[in-house]
Scaffold this active site. Structure first.
Site, PDB file in Angstrom:
ATOM      1  N   ASP A 239     -48.608   7.267   5.042  1.00 58.49           N
ATOM      2  CA  ASP A 239     -49.229   6.573   3.910  1.00 58.49           C
ATOM      3  C   ASP A 239     -49.685   5.180   4.290  1.00 58.49           C
ATOM      4  OD1 ASP A 239     -47.427   8.730   2.557  1.00 58.49           O
ATOM      5  OD2 ASP A 239     -48.988   8.127   1.146  1.00 58.49           O
ATOM      6  N   ASN A 249     -44.029   6.980   5.208  1.00 60.13           N
ATOM      7  CA  ASN A 249     -44.456   8.331   4.835  1.00 60.13           C
ATOM      8  C   ASN A 249     -43.423   8.868   3.843  1.00 60.13           C
ATOM      9  OD1 ASN A 249     -46.301  10.591   5.109  1.00 60.13           O
ATOM     10  ND2 ASN A 249     -44.629  11.665   6.105  1.00 60.13           N
TER      11      ASN A 249
END
Ligand code: MRU
Length: 352
Positions: A239, A249
């Site tokens: 992310d 993440n």
């Protein structure tokens, strides 16, 4: 043309945006239309559309759609409203940097236009470009990632970093689609990914449609599975990747990285340059979203914990760079020395 299905999650329709409602998968395959800025914000915040690149693409279309309806001819007023709507969409989720990256790309495109009409057209073109580029980027990530696996490898993943989290192919799942295209057999072990089950609901759903060999496990089965099934590698999406390689993440990723270290298997992060946030120095500077307690106390709408129980629900964790064997981008594979290697990827970046 591929002979197998790779689902898509976002489509631009001129007057609205159509998205695959990822909240309802796999039991219901529903496409919904987003007509307003509020629709787009709500779809992102409630995970109807999710996954870092797909969030960015949807937000970009949302901003372009909203701006197409501004009734002013004054460039100043147009830019003021655009910034306001950009900030509103940016508040939908805090961790995935692709959201801010895409919105800021649109604002920059509009700000270099000479008139309101030109800005409206530029915004739509820029949003379309972001989606087209992402498909190409994901395919390149898949090509690079595939070089890290051998036929017959068994690979573990968490969450959904697949086609529906991007324009197409995904990041961590891209090598499995490309392996299928090339007739290379790889097996995927997908963690269910509590609390909202992106692995169980989405990763298995999309890989099964493409005929990729996928096995579902619960999150607490990871260590036993690595040992018993001789897992060769772990691959995850991201992310936000800080300048030093620390990677945010889906919650549970950090634990998998520790397992990979303990078992002596590689731990790979697959992500586009749009997920690398050079302005964020380390993982400690990445904002971690905390979501509603109901996601933990309920499973598929059914309460599984006592009323009033204390809940901690971080949606992401940060894997420290030293646990990451390599970061796979569209510009190639980076192995360590992230602090210098990641910024140099941008220096080399060519314009599409
Ligand atoms: O909360 P989500 O479902 O948006 O989280 C998504 C992930 O953690 C993905 O791994 C990441 O966004 C990469 S998607 C290519």
């Amino acid at each position: 043309m591929n002979s197998f299905a790779i689902p898509r999650s976002v489509e631009w329709r001129e007057t609205h945006i159509t998205i695959l409602n990822q909240q309802k998968l796999p039991s219901v395959t529903e496409y919904i239309d987003l007509h307003t800025l509020e629709d787009v914000h709500e779809a992102i915040a409630t995970l109807k559309v999710r996954g870092a690149p797909a969030i960015g693409i949807t937000a970009a279309y949302g901003l372009a759609l909203a701006a197409s309806r501004y009734e002013t001819e004054a460039v100043d007023e147009f830019q003021r409203r655009l910034q306001q709507d950009r900030d509103y969409l940016a508040s939908a989720r805090p961790t995935a940097v692709n959201l801010f990256w895409a919105l800021d790309r649109l604002v920059a495109a509009a700000n270099s236009a000479a008139s309101v009409n030109e800005a409206k057209t530029s915004l739509i073109h820029e949003a379309i470009r972001i989606q087209i580029e992402d498909e190409d980027v994901c395919r390149r990530i898949g090509e690079y990632a595939l070089t890290l696996f051998r036929p017959g490898d068994r690979v573990m993943t968490i969450c959904n970093a697949g086609s529906i989290a991007t324009a197409r192919y995904g990041t961590a799942l891209a090598p499995f689609y490309l392996a299928k295209e090339k007739g290379i057999e790889l097996s995927v072990y997908a963690l269910e990914t509590r609390p909202v089950l992106q692995g169980a609901r989405l990763t298995t759903w999309e890989l099964m449609q493409a005929g990729v060999d996928v096995t579902l496990i619960t999150d607490n089965m990871a260590a036993q599975t690595i040992k018993a099934k001789h897992i060769n590698a772990i691959i995850v999406g991201a992310d936000r990747i800080a300048r030093n390689g620390d990677t945010a993440n889906k919650i549970g990723t950090f634990g998998l990285a520790l397992l990979a270290q303990s078992f002596g298997i590689p731990f790979y992060v697959a992500a586009p340059l749009s997920t690398i946030d050079i302005k964020t120095k380390t993982g400690a500077d990445i904002p971690i979203e905390e979501r509603h307690p109901d996601e933990v106390t309920h499973l598929a709408g059914v309460r599984i914990a006592p009323e009033g129980v204390n809940v901690y629900n971080p949606a992401f964790d940060v894997t420290p760079n030293e646990l990451i064997t390599a970061i796979i981008t569209e510009k190639g594979i980076v192995r360590g020395h992230y602090e210098t290697a990641l910024p140099s990827l941008f220096a080399k970046e060519e314009q599409y």
